[in-house]
Design an enzyme around this catalytic site. Structure first.
Site, short mmCIF file in Angstrom:
data_model
loop_
_atom_site.label_atom_id
_atom_site.label_comp_id
_atom_site.label_asym_id
_atom_site.label_seq_id
_atom_site.Cartn_x
_atom_site.Cartn_y
_atom_site.Cartn_z
N GLU A 40 10.81 2.91 -2.68
CA GLU A 40 10.59 1.73 -1.84
C GLU A 40 10.91 0.48 -2.66
O GLU A 40 10.74 0.46 -3.88
CB GLU A 40 9.11 1.72 -1.43
N LYS A 106 9.04 1.17 7.94
CA LYS A 106 7.68 1.59 7.58
C LYS A 106 6.70 1.30 8.71
O LYS A 106 6.59 0.17 9.18
CB LYS A 106 7.26 0.86 6.31
N CYS A 142 5.38 4.95 1.22
CA CYS A 142 4.19 4.51 0.50
C CYS A 142 2.88 4.71 1.27
O CYS A 142 2.37 5.81 1.36
CB CYS A 142 4.38 3.06 0.06
#
Length: 267
Positions: A40, A106, A142
């Site tokens: 990321e 995300k 994440c």
């Protein structure tokens, strides 16, 4: 299928970071990988003002990543930032290379531990998978790792691998949480989990920015039975891992948690 996980530390300059990606992609190709996965925020580290560096998926930075994929013959997966409404950005994963062109925004934003990603980032809403040589792979970023339903959605879509790209926030207990959560998500969905994070800036000779999540390292490949097969420490490095889809079939036969799911009705 052999994949490479490139654990590195990116800085605030997207062009400089492209140089790192080029070098690491060549290393991955030399190692016989079919795909190379970067963390990321490969485009620019957190702590950088994101709106000024964000570019569309057909912009120069993404085109350079496509060039890296073409030059090396690899599928490249890397974290970048794309423009979103109201002056925000999307935290985007670009997946590109032979037979692959996709992006994932995300879904779960890191509004935790005193950090508010949603102040500058707009959430995504779509589950995304890609196919590499007939192997279906789910994409996650994440903080997504704290939400098992996303990884089960990958499995329901036919994925036998989930790629988790991260820039994990440091702090007491955070490494232990990373290790626990990655193993749990592999076991929840009985699939391979390849988790690649930004290296610890201190181990790279860089300085982290305020409380921004700039990485702790400890990238890992987790088997569908939840066991750690390979891992790195805090410093930059590369993992080359051979993922066997047939092992997913065997584990799902032995531990059919997906098939055994039952949803309780709400009264």
């Amino acid at each position: 299928m052999r994949i490479a996980l490139s654990q590195l530390t990116t800085g605030p300059d997207p062009e400089t970071n492209l140089g790192l990606l080029r070098e690491e992609a060549r290393r991955a190709a030399d190692g016989g990988a079919r795909a190379v996965v970067f963390p990321e925020a490969s485009m620019a580290c957190f702590g950088t003002p994101l709106a000024p560096v964000a570019e569309p998926l057909d912009g120069p930075w993404a085109e350079e990543v496509r060039g890296i994929a073409k030059d090396t013959g690899l599928v490249v997966v890397a974290g970048m930032f794309t423009p979103a409404p109201d002056g925000k950005v999307a935290n985007t994963l670009l997946a590109t290379g032979p037979g692959v062109e996709a992006s994932y925004d995300k879904i779960h934003l890191y509004d935790a531990f005193g950090y508010a990603e949603s102040d500058s980032v707009a959430p995504g809403s779509e589950v995304v998978t890609i196919d590499v040589d007939g192997v279906r792979i789910g994409l996650a970023t994440c903080y997504d790792v704290r939400f098992p339903e996303l990884f089960r959605a990958h499995a329901d879509a036919g994925a036998v691998v989930s790629l988790l790209l991260a820039s994990w926030g440091a702090g007491p207990g955070k490494r232990e949480q990373w290790e626990l959560l990655t193993r749990a998500r592999a076991l929840d969905a009985t699939l391979w989990l390849a988790a690649v994070g930004q290296a610890d800036p201190a181990a790279s000779g860089a300085v982290g920015v305020s409380n921004a999540p700039t990485g702790i390292g400890h990238s890992a490949v987790i088997g569908p039975d939840g066991t750690v097969r390979q891992s790195l420490g805090a410093a930059p490095g590369m993992l080359l891992a051979d993922l066997d889809p047939d092992e997913v079939t065997a584990v799902r036969r032995a531990i059919p948690v997906l098939a055994n799911r039952r949803l309780a009705e709400r009264g």
